[in-house]
Scaffold this motif. Structure first.
Motif: not given
Length: 297
Positions: A135, A141-142, A272, A282
């Protein structure tokens, strides 16, 4: 500096592999090499160290990646805003540890794919110690982790489901028939554990240390499936979440020991970066994850 060069750099920084980056971009590997050389020449710095087909980001590359990620996110937002059909587009990179990859996330990924076919999903399994770093570096992204509930600067997190853990043995194991255990009962036993850095392994070892436990053997695995199979044939005591062993418990292939593991609350959590632009894709993935885990409860 061209947009295609930025996309190539972003893909290479995500995959860390020239061949894979070429496949994702629908290029031949030499095109990726050529675009990266042109970009580095223009910037006057090396962005990656080449290690055969694999690469590692330099300090300049990690810094540049943050800006490129922002540029591409802004482009996705613009494309989403002007797309006539209203179909959501973009690219999402999701990472998780092996256990959640196997037992929790397939349903989420399948439902997201069916609901948002215009979004390209890239899934990267990672070991637990590397997840949060992905991250910070912008390569995910996640992320999803099994962890204790605790905050961390710069990262947003949310619990999606509490998870139960058990100490498990084969039905024939000498401890399987006991209704009560003390720390001394574990003397001389073999424990089947996940890799170093896993949060619930660290908690378990810490709890044993606090109880002055010694004279045990630890076998380390990077797969919950391998741990289960070894426990089923009597090789030792496994510590695993309920999600991974529900079928084996129902069939009587593994037996939970009467040992309390509730001193710390573990949960499936998603994280995130707090400074990352929250694209529509997202936001949609986070919402669908909440929805899916609620259904699974």
């Amino acid at each position: 500096m061209e947009l295609r060069q930025l996309k190539t750099f972003h893909t290479l920084a995500t995959t860390l592999n020239f061949t894979r980056a070429a496949e994702v971009q629908n290029y031949v590997p030499s095109t990726v090499t050529m675009q990266m050389k042109s970009l580095e020449d223009e910037l006057g710095v090396k962005l990656v160290d080449r290690l055969g087909k694999k690469v590692a980001l330099t300090d300049a590359g990690r810094s540049f990646l943050g800006y490129v990620d922002h540029i591409l996110c802004e482009l996705e937002e613009a494309q989403y805003a002007v797309k006539q059909s209203g179909e959501m587009t973009g690219t999402l990179t999701i990472s998780a540890d092996e256990t959640l990859c196997t037992y929790r996330l397939p349903a989420v990924l399948r439902r997201f794919r069916l609901r948002y076919p215009g979004v390209r999903l890239m899934f990267r399994p990672l070991s637990t110690p590397n997840l949060k770093q992905s991250l910070r570096e912008g390569s995910a992204d996640i992320i999803f982790m099994l962890d204790e509930m605790k905050g961390e600067t710069g990262i947003c997190g949310e619990k999606v489901r509490d998870e139960l853990f058990y100490l498990l043995v084969a039905p024939e194991h000498p401890l399987a028939s006991q209704t009560d255990l003390t720390i001394e009962d574990f003397n001389g036993e073999t424990f089947l554990l996940t890799e170093q850095g896993c949060s619930y392994r660290m908690f378990f070892e810490r709890s044993l240390s606090q109880k002055a436990m010694g004279n045990i053997t630890e076998l380390e695995f990077n797969s919950a499936e391998a741990i289960k199979e070894c426990a089923k044939i009597g090789m030792g005591i496994a510590i695993l979440p309920e999600m991974a062993v529900a079928a084996e418990l129902n069939r009587g292939e593994l037996v939970p020991l009467p040992w309390d593991l509730t001193a710390v609350s573990f949960a499936s959590q998603m994280f995130w970066h707090e400074e990352k632009w929250m694209s529509p894709a997202i936001e949609a993935f986070l919402d669908l994850t909440r929805e899916t885990f609620l259904i699974q409860s």
